[in-house]
Design a protein around this motif. Structure first.
Motif, PDB file in Angstrom:
ATOM      1  N   ALA A   1       0.446  -4.743  -9.661  1.00 34.61           N
ATOM      2  CA  ALA A   1       0.726  -3.364  -8.779  1.00 34.61           C
ATOM      3  C   ALA A   1       0.325  -4.067  -7.394  1.00 34.61           C
ATOM      4  N   SER A   2       0.932  -3.329  -6.384  1.00 34.71           N
ATOM      5  CA  SER A   2       0.515  -3.504  -5.021  1.00 34.71           C
ATOM      6  C   SER A   2      -0.524  -2.249  -4.688  1.00 34.71           C
ATOM      7  N   ARG A   3      -1.207  -2.558  -3.546  1.00 34.99           N
ATOM      8  CA  ARG A   3      -2.068  -1.600  -2.985  1.00 34.99           C
ATOM      9  C   ARG A   3      -1.660   0.030  -2.912  1.00 34.99           C
TER      10      ARG A   3
ATOM     11  N   HIS B   1      -5.545  -3.370 -11.437  1.00 33.50           N
ATOM     12  CA  HIS B   1      -4.127  -4.257 -11.518  1.00 33.50           C
ATOM     13  C   HIS B   1      -3.805  -4.860 -10.186  1.00 33.50           C
ATOM     14  N   GLN B   2      -4.609  -4.144  -9.208  1.00 35.20           N
ATOM     15  CA  GLN B   2      -3.994  -4.723  -7.717  1.00 35.20           C
ATOM     16  C   GLN B   2      -4.197  -6.092  -7.399  1.00 35.20           C
ATOM     17  N   VAL B   3      -3.000  -6.679  -6.874  1.00 38.71           N
ATOM     18  CA  VAL B   3      -2.857  -8.021  -6.378  1.00 38.71           C
ATOM     19  C   VAL B   3      -2.757  -8.013  -4.906  1.00 38.71           C
TER      20      VAL B   3
ATOM     21  N   GLN C   1      -4.986  -9.271  -1.132  1.00 41.60           N
ATOM     22  CA  GLN C   1      -6.170  -9.523  -0.305  1.00 41.60           C
ATOM     23  C   GLN C   1      -7.451  -8.696  -0.864  1.00 41.60           C
ATOM     24  N   THR C   2      -7.318  -7.400  -0.870  1.00 42.23           N
ATOM     25  CA  THR C   2      -8.339  -6.594  -1.565  1.00 42.23           C
ATOM     26  C   THR C   2      -8.259  -6.349  -3.159  1.00 42.23           C
ATOM     27  N   GLY C   3      -7.233  -7.222  -3.676  1.00 39.85           N
ATOM     28  CA  GLY C   3      -7.390  -7.108  -5.192  1.00 39.85           C
ATOM     29  C   GLY C   3      -7.486  -8.298  -5.760  1.00 39.85           C
TER      30      GLY C   3
ATOM     31  N   ILE D   1       8.392  -3.987  -4.516  1.00 42.13           N
ATOM     32  CA  ILE D   1       7.041  -4.250  -3.495  1.00 42.13           C
ATOM     33  C   ILE D   1       7.780  -5.046  -2.146  1.00 42.13           C
ATOM     34  N   SER D   2       7.250  -4.585  -1.110  1.00 41.27           N
ATOM     35  CA  SER D   2       7.986  -5.072  -0.008  1.00 41.27           C
ATOM     36  C   SER D   2       7.417  -6.586   0.475  1.00 41.27           C
ATOM     37  N   GLY D   3       5.995  -6.845   0.092  1.00 39.37           N
ATOM     38  CA  GLY D   3       5.840  -8.185   0.364  1.00 39.37           C
ATOM     39  C   GLY D   3       5.218  -8.451   1.650  1.00 39.37           C
TER      40      GLY D   3
HETATM   41  C1  LIG Z   1      -7.134  -4.549   4.919  1.00 39.24           C
HETATM   42  C2  LIG Z   1      -5.920  -4.474   3.972  1.00 39.24           C
HETATM   43  C3  LIG Z   1      -5.849  -4.932   2.909  1.00 39.24           C
HETATM   44  C4  LIG Z   1      -4.775  -4.840   1.920  1.00 39.24           C
HETATM   45  N1  LIG Z   1      -4.984  -5.414   0.617  1.00 39.24           N
HETATM   46  C5  LIG Z   1      -3.554  -5.067  -0.074  1.00 39.24           C
HETATM   47  C6  LIG Z   1      -3.696  -5.833  -1.393  1.00 39.24           C
HETATM   48  O1  LIG Z   1      -4.679  -6.325  -1.872  1.00 39.24           O
HETATM   49  N2  LIG Z   1      -2.574  -5.739  -2.125  1.00 39.24           N
HETATM   50  C7  LIG Z   1      -1.525  -5.036  -1.542  1.00 39.24           C
HETATM   51  O2  LIG Z   1      -0.448  -5.035  -2.330  1.00 39.24           O
HETATM   52  N3  LIG Z   1      -1.420  -4.555  -0.293  1.00 39.24           N
HETATM   53  C8  LIG Z   1      -2.689  -4.561   0.248  1.00 39.24           C
HETATM   54  N4  LIG Z   1      -2.693  -3.945   1.478  1.00 39.24           N
HETATM   55  C9  LIG Z   1      -1.490  -3.007   1.994  1.00 39.24           C
HETATM   56  C10 LIG Z   1      -0.336  -3.882   2.627  1.00 39.24           C
HETATM   57  O3  LIG Z   1      -0.456  -3.865   3.791  1.00 39.24           O
HETATM   58  C11 LIG Z   1       0.987  -2.855   2.088  1.00 39.24           C
HETATM   59  O4  LIG Z   1       0.806  -1.714   2.711  1.00 39.24           O
HETATM   60  C12 LIG Z   1       1.291  -2.893   0.679  1.00 39.24           C
HETATM   61  O5  LIG Z   1       1.278  -4.300  -0.064  1.00 39.24           O
HETATM   62  C13 LIG Z   1       2.605  -2.316   0.420  1.00 39.24           C
HETATM   63  O6  LIG Z   1       2.859  -1.973  -0.797  1.00 39.24           O
HETATM   64  P1  LIG Z   1       4.380  -1.911  -1.342  1.00 39.24           P
HETATM   65  O7  LIG Z   1       5.050  -3.008  -0.988  1.00 39.24           O
HETATM   66  O8  LIG Z   1       4.285  -1.307  -2.926  1.00 39.24           O
HETATM   67  O9  LIG Z   1       5.050  -0.503  -0.624  1.00 39.24           O
HETATM   68  P2  LIG Z   1       5.986  -0.601   0.458  1.00 39.24           P
HETATM   69  O10 LIG Z   1       5.845  -1.490   1.643  1.00 39.24           O
HETATM   70  O11 LIG Z   1       6.215   0.806   0.777  1.00 39.24           O
HETATM   71  O12 LIG Z   1       7.386  -1.161  -0.165  1.00 39.24           O
HETATM   72  C14 LIG Z   1       8.247  -0.460  -0.964  1.00 39.24           C
HETATM   73  C15 LIG Z   1       9.362  -1.521  -1.465  1.00 39.24           C
HETATM   74  O13 LIG Z   1      10.063  -0.931  -2.232  1.00 39.24           O
HETATM   75  C16 LIG Z   1      11.388  -1.066  -2.236  1.00 39.24           C
HETATM   76  N5  LIG Z   1      12.247  -0.176  -2.770  1.00 39.24           N
HETATM   77  C17 LIG Z   1      12.182   1.460  -3.013  1.00 39.24           C
HETATM   78  N6  LIG Z   1      12.685   1.993  -3.849  1.00 39.24           N
HETATM   79  C18 LIG Z   1      13.273   0.798  -4.639  1.00 39.24           C
HETATM   80  C19 LIG Z   1      14.119   0.856  -5.752  1.00 39.24           C
HETATM   81  N7  LIG Z   1      14.398   2.111  -6.106  1.00 39.24           N
HETATM   82  N8  LIG Z   1      14.311  -0.154  -6.467  1.00 39.24           N
HETATM   83  C20 LIG Z   1      14.042  -1.379  -5.831  1.00 39.24           C
HETATM   84  N9  LIG Z   1      13.142  -1.377  -4.484  1.00 39.24           N
HETATM   85  C21 LIG Z   1      12.993  -0.309  -4.031  1.00 39.24           C
HETATM   86  C22 LIG Z   1      11.544  -0.697  -0.917  1.00 39.24           C
HETATM   87  O14 LIG Z   1      12.699  -1.541   0.058  1.00 39.24           O
HETATM   88  C23 LIG Z   1      10.383  -1.448   0.076  1.00 39.24           C
HETATM   89  O15 LIG Z   1      10.579  -2.827   0.217  1.00 39.24           O
HETATM   90  C24 LIG Z   1      -3.698  -3.961   2.283  1.00 39.24           C
HETATM   91  C25 LIG Z   1      -3.735  -3.546   3.819  1.00 39.24           C
HETATM   92  C26 LIG Z   1      -4.718  -3.807   4.620  1.00 39.24           C
HETATM   93  C27 LIG Z   1      -4.886  -3.158   5.924  1.00 39.24           C
END
Ligand SMILES: Cc1cc2nc3c(=O)[nH]c(=O)nc-3n(C[C@H](O)[C@H](O)[C@H](O)COP(=O)(O)OP(=O)(O)OC[C@H]3O[C@@H](n4cnc5c(N)ncnc54)[C@H](O)[C@@H]3O)c2cc1C
Lengths: 352, 269
Positions: free
Chosen positions: A261-263, A275-277, A279-281, A294-296
């Motif tokens: 999972a994403s954070r 489940h978190q993958v 930097q902080t997972g 996951i946006s990446g």
């Molecule tokens: C110090 C620090 C540590 C962090 N550590 C971590 C970490 O360990 N792991 C981590 O993952 N993040 C970490 N983050 C957070 C990271 O910056 C992002 O905020 C996070 O990864 C975003 O998660 P996401 O991709 O699930 O969400 P979002 O960025 O919101 O992305 C959601 C994505 O889903 C897509 N989407 C939406 N609906 C659908 C659909 N129906 N079908 C297909 N695609 C869809 C969108 O286009 C978007 O690209 C950290 C941040 C900081 C500041």
């Protein structure tokens, strides 16, 4: 007296349990210290943590310098800063190398120590080595020199597409932080003996300016993210916690697979932190990594960029993950995942 | 950190060429700007943006103005070139001294080219103030700031007295700082030189009383040695995008069948 010539590691513990990064840092420090012909010293900071010192020795430390003080019960920048500075002052001569974790603690603390000491710091390293460096110094002749046995701090840069070797031969300590899960810990050796030094430090009023009100940390037993061959991960794009059913369903197609999972998904309480993958997972490198919604973001990417095959499903064609995955499908994950599942099963059947 | 590759943006007479100029505000810094604008909205604070870079970097400040910042200061000096994080933090803390009074300094987490969240804490160290890194949420009342920062597996609630330095997490809030924007007003003041000079100050190391030996190459304790490319990471994604999802999945499967990666070996038959 503790040996100031050892390679130093700042240990990390949370409420009395040592963090994984610490054993990895000790592993890296041993490797470096053997090349330099010195030993490894660990700095252990906290409250009622002295009993952890022996374990650090078993992990590979030769010496442990402990500051056990109530002010260090919770990590706070300024008290921990004072403690590390206190140890360095106690040593008199600065160690050649100081390593910390590239964690939310290490990245908070290391830059302050480096700025206090006016020395170099390389963040987020994935490898370390010892070697020589000749500085030609056309633009900065005063820094010219031929330096032997200095720290090579190696880190990815430019969006993970390059690796760079960073050097800071002019001043000790040469400081670096290391990413979690990239350097090898040594096997635990319970017969190892080391020296343990308890020292104290005087906290000043100004060190107490940061008040930690509460730390919430999920330390649940981890799912086997690091050993799985296949990881199917879900992100905020799932839209709701039930979305993980789709993720699990796709994962079930593979042998030896787990759900990641994403954070943002974890923060939304859709799935546990285990489940978190990222930097902080966990840092993972499975044979196949499938990212659904996951946006990446860079912090996710650093945790999975070394997977052998990355497949991303995202409805946004501009999502960053579609730049660094191997294959990407633009579309709604709720439509794509079931089709993908069917197609994968069909593919395997045709093979046999 | 502005995009220094862009030389466009400033006309020979020093005015700004809006058409040629490239938008340069670092994505991570946008979160810091948004938080600053929220504080301004809630408390009436003034927001001053500091940029460091070659003259075209003034574009970053204009962008910040358009979103609601009040003042901008551009530190530009050839002797800053090749500063590492320590030297950058030295220069920026001198700018803060030069500006005088402040309550909160906000920085982005990092730059896009692989910088590492170090500059913020290093500025805080030199100013001898507390910091909250990876801050997602914050509120201020009675000169006390409550912030929530990210830690592994959760978060931490912190209380500090102002002044404080905050590095804003890029996961902090959805980025919608554009809602504070007032582009027309910015256009207007840019047209009046006196007005413009009141809002934007360009300073050199000498203006801020910084020691040039502590910036640039001379002031940087680290140097980049060898660099090399890593494998096939990045830039090589094959994206399937078409009229139907079925088609896309079929095309992906065709690839997987023929790319020799052995995906089928990992499927439960
Ligand atoms: C110090 C620090 C540590 C962090 N550590 C971590 C970490 O360990 N792991 C981590 O993952 N993040 C970490 N983050 C957070 C990271 O910056 C992002 O905020 C996070 O990864 C975003 O998660 P996401 O991709 O699930 O969400 P979002 O960025 O919101 O992305 C959601 C994505 O889903 C897509 N989407 C939406 N609906 C659908 C659909 N129906 N079908 C297909 N695609 C869809 C969108 O286009 C978007 O690209 C950290 C941040 C900081 C500041």
């Amino acid at each position: 007296m503790p040996n100031p010539h050892n390679v130093a590691v700042v240990a990390e513990q949370f409420h009395g349990s040592l963090q994984q990064i610490t054993s990895e840092l000790i592993g890296a420090a041993r490797f470096l210290s053997e090349k330099l012909g010195t030993g490894v010293s660990c700095f252990l900071l906290g409250h009622e943590i002295t009993q952890l010192a022996e374990r650090l020795v078993h992990q590979g430390a030769d010496e442990v310098i402990v500051i056990d003080a109530p002010q260090l019960k919770e990590y706070a920048t300024l008290t921990y800063r004072r403690a590390v500075i206190g140890i360095l002052e106690h040593l008199g001569t600065p160690p050649q190398i100081v390593l910390m974790g590239s964690t939310t603690i290490g990245r908070d603390l290391a830059p302050r120590i480096a700025a206090y000491l006016e020395t170099g710091l390389t963040a987020d390293c994935t490898e370390f080595d010892i070697g020589d460096y000749e500085h030609k110094g056309k633009a900065d002749p005063s820094k010219t020199g031929n330096f032997k046995n200095i720290l090579y701090a190696i880190r990815p840069s430019f969006g993970e597409s390059l690796k760079a070797r960073i050097l800071g031969p002019w001043k000790n300590p040469q400081m670096a932080t290391a990413r979690i899960g990239v350097v090898q810990a040594l096997p635990l050796d319970t017969s190892r003996k080391g020296k343990i030094y308890n020292i104290s430090v005087n906290f000043k009023q100004e060190d107490l300016r940061i008040k930690v009100l509460k730390t919430v940390r999920d330390v649940s037993v981890s799912v086997n993210l690091t050993e799985a061959k296949v990881i199917v991960s879900g992100g905020y794009g799932l839209g709701e916690p039930e979305g993980f059913e789709v993720v699990r369903d796709l994962a079930s197609v593979f042998k030896n697979s787990v759900v990641g999972a994403s954070r943002r998904a974890v923060d939304s309480n859709w799935i546990g932190y285990a489940h978190q993958v990222g930097q902080t997972g966990k840092t993972v490198r499975p044979d196949i990594y499938i990212a659904l919604g996951i946006s990446g973001a860079i912090q996710h990417r650093v945790g999975m960029a070394n997977s052998k095959l990355i497949i991303a499903v995202n409805k946004d064609a501009d999502a960053p993950i579609l730049k660094f995955a191997h294959y990407g499908i633009v579309g709604d994950l709720y439509q794509v995942a079931p089709l993908l599942k069917k197609a994968l099963i069909k593919m395997a059947k045709q093979k046999y | 950190m502005p995009d220094t590759s862009s030389k466009a943006g400033v006309n020979p007479d020093g005015t700004i060429d809006r058409a040629r100029a490239k938008r340069m505000l670092n994505p991570f810094d946008r979160y810091a700007l948004q938080k600053a604008l929220e504080i301004k909205r809630d408390s009436g604070a003034e927001v001053t943006c500091v940029a460091m870079g070659p003259p075209p970097a003034v574009e970053v400040l204009i962008e910040a103005f358009e979103h609601g910042a009040d003042y901008g200061i551009l530190l530009t000096d050839k002797r800053l070139a090749a500063s590492d994080t320590l030297a950058t933090a030295y220069a920026l803390h001198k700018v803060v001294h030069y500006l005088g009074d402040f309550d909160v300094i906000l920085t982005g987490l990092q730059t896009t080219d692989g910088d590492t969240a170090q500059v913020g804490p290093q500025i805080a160290e030199r100013l001898n103030i507390p910091q909250i890194t990876y801050c997602e949420h914050l509120s201020i009342s009675d000169r006390i700031l409550n912030g929530q920062r990210i830690v592994e597996g959760g978060n931490q609630e912190i209380e500090v007295h102002l002044p404080v330095l905050i590095t804003v997490a890029n996961s902090a809030t959805p980025l919608d700082y554009k809602r504070f924007a007032d582009v027309a007003a910015v256009k207007e003041f840019l047209r009046h030189p006196e007005e413009r000079d009141k809002r934007i100050r360009t300073v050199s190391l000498d203006t801020i009383g910084a020691n040039p030996n502590r910036t640039g190459l001379l002031g940087s304790p680290t140097v980049v040695g060898k660099t090399w490319k890593i494998g096939d990471v990045g830039g090589s994604c094959i994206v399937f995008k078409g009229e139907s999802i079925e088609r896309e999945v079929d095309e992906l499967m065709e690839r997987l069948r023929t790319d020799g990666r052995g995906v089928e070996e990992l499927i439960n038959a």
